[in-house]
Design an enzyme around this catalytic site. Structure first.
Site, mmCIF file in Angstrom:
data_model
loop_
_atom_site.group_PDB
_atom_site.id
_atom_site.type_symbol
_atom_site.label_atom_id
_atom_site.label_comp_id
_atom_site.label_asym_id
_atom_site.label_seq_id
_atom_site.Cartn_x
_atom_site.Cartn_y
_atom_site.Cartn_z
ATOM 1 N N SER A 1 47.282 0.578 64.931
ATOM 2 C CA SER A 1 46.438 -0.343 65.924
ATOM 3 C C SER A 1 44.866 0.235 65.224
ATOM 4 O O SER A 1 43.798 -0.540 65.562
ATOM 5 C CB SER A 1 46.291 0.081 67.250
ATOM 6 O OG SER A 1 46.081 1.080 67.585
ATOM 7 N N LYS B 1 36.928 3.871 65.601
ATOM 8 C CA LYS B 1 37.948 2.891 66.289
ATOM 9 C C LYS B 1 37.091 2.459 67.517
ATOM 10 O O LYS B 1 36.796 3.470 68.499
ATOM 11 C CB LYS B 1 39.175 3.430 66.507
ATOM 12 C CG LYS B 1 40.108 2.513 67.079
ATOM 13 C CD LYS B 1 41.424 3.234 66.905
ATOM 14 C CE LYS B 1 42.648 2.294 67.702
ATOM 15 N NZ LYS B 1 43.970 3.080 67.402
ATOM 16 N N SER C 1 49.574 4.731 64.769
ATOM 17 C CA SER C 1 48.362 4.006 64.640
ATOM 18 C C SER C 1 47.401 4.347 63.459
ATOM 19 O O SER C 1 46.644 3.984 63.228
ATOM 20 C CB SER C 1 47.883 3.476 65.845
ATOM 21 O OG SER C 1 48.466 2.702 66.740
#
Length: 393
Positions: A114, A37, A138
């Site tokens: 996310s 990420k 997330s």
């Protein structure tokens, strides 16, 4: 551009600088590829944190996150950085600036965030596993939406050095895989721990309060699958009235928002007009948190943690990961917000308790997927991963 990057038909990977680090050979994770990420630093590459303004106001990283280096040392090859929601302040996977990654299994539905790009890269078979982060859900949410495994570890167990924070008393590194064996191997590498099997039988408790949040038809389908999967386990359906999940979700929201404002409020205020929809609303909410209300919420969290510790004595909680299958891409703002509010009644449990949770790809239908989660006692991470690996899913 990194020539080793997989062909990305799902918009999983970022487009502004892609690292590649070959893994060490003859190690436990050798021959596995992974993405990270875009909150984790890699020396020589920018970290955009899901925001063009952040990208333009912060220098290129000079150090690589230790967790990334640990995985490379254990043999895994880093092939690129993945998309995240703006400043990671969402569980939906929608980024107004860089686009929404495509949910590979349900392209008409949102991918979840996310850690959207990380989940999509795994579900789309672009990598063997991927690293995300989980503050309010997330990793767990996109794992559920995309029909893959997702792990949130015990808070504080894995280093988040050289990674952008959101709300530090909830932030965890998390990871995704399609295969529970790979999920377990990654866990061993990140946790730096050998697995010691528990000699006592673990009771799995399905609390009525959590399951009532899911719509009737989906709940029946999910519980039927649960009975099939957990047929050999000590599964108990239980009424736990002390799980006041609506109140817990509110407590979580207050503490999280207050921490986010302390961490990023000044920067967000300078760039407020450029924040995407939804993100802007959440920062407005965060800016208005009364410090005395935040202090009360912190006191309540201590009580909740003590309660969860007593409930989870040699037990796992079995809960739906989120409130429903992934919303459609064209859902209204109100529908998305309703989904968020209901889902946080489930997602807040592990966050408030600082507990490990694994989302399992249990329910798969033509319409969408729903993950079912096991929440374990503090530091039972490898036990949870081993338990999940032994299930016939």
């Amino acid at each position: 551009m990194n020539k080793n990057l997989p062909i990305d038909q799902f918009n999983a990977f970022i487009q502004y600088g892609q690292p590649y680090i070959a893994g060490v050979i003859n190690k436990p994770l050798s021959n596995f590829s992974f993405g990270i990420k875009d909150i984790f630093d890699v020396a020589g590459f920018p970290t955009a944190f899901g925001s063009p303004d952040w990208l333009n106001t912060h220098p290129v990283a000079t150090q690589t996150a230790p967790a990334v280096l640990d995985l490379v040392q254990q043999g895994a090859t880093l092939v690129g950085k993945t998309h995240t929601d703006e400043l990671t302040y969402s569980i939906l996977g929608i980024n107004a600036h860089y686009g929404t990654p495509t949910n590979p299994n349900y392209p008409n539905r949102i991918p979840g965030g996310s850690s959207s790009g990380s989940a999509v890269s795994v579900a789309g078979k672009l990598v063997d596993f991927a690293i995300g982060s989980d503050t309010g859900g997330s990793v767990r949410t996109p794992a559920s939406f995309c029909g893959i495994y997702g792990m949130r570890p015990t808070h504080g167990r894995i280093s988040l050095e050289n990674a952008r924070p959101l709300a530090t008393s909830f932030d965890t590194l998390g990871w995704f895989a399609r295969d529970p064996e790979i999920l377990f191997k990654v866990g061993k590498s990140l946790l730096k721990e050998e697995f010691k099997p528990n000699t006592q039988a673990i009771e799995v408790v399905a609390p009525k309060q959590a399951w009532e949040i899911v719509p009737d038809g989906l709940r029946r389908l999910a519980l039927k699958r649960v009975q099939e999967i957990f047929v050999r386990n000590n599964l108990v359906n239980k009424d736990l009235p002390s799980l006041n999940l609506k109140a817990w979700a509110n407590i979580f929201s207050i503490i999280q928002a207050n921490e986010i404002w302390q961490e990023h409020g000044a920067w967000a205020s300078r760039h407020f007009e450029n924040l995407g929809p939804g993100i802007k609303d959440r920062f407005l909410f965060a800016s208005k948190i009364d410090p005395s209300i935040a202090t009360q919420a912190l006191d309540e969290r201590i009580k909740i943690r003590n309660l969860l510790n007593s409930i989870l004595d040699n037990k796992f909680l079995l809960i739906p990961t989120v409130a429903d299958i992934a919303p459609l891409l064209n859902s209204t703002k109100n529908k998305l917000e309703d989904f968020r509010q209901k889902s946080f009644q489930l997602l807040c449990i592990a966050g408030l308790g600082g507990l490990p949770q694994i989302s399992l790809p249990v329910v798969s239908s033509p319409e969408g997927a729903l993950g079912i989660s096991l929440v374990g006692p503090k530091d039972s991470d490898l036990e949870l991963l081993s338990f999940a690996k032994a299930l016939a899913i």
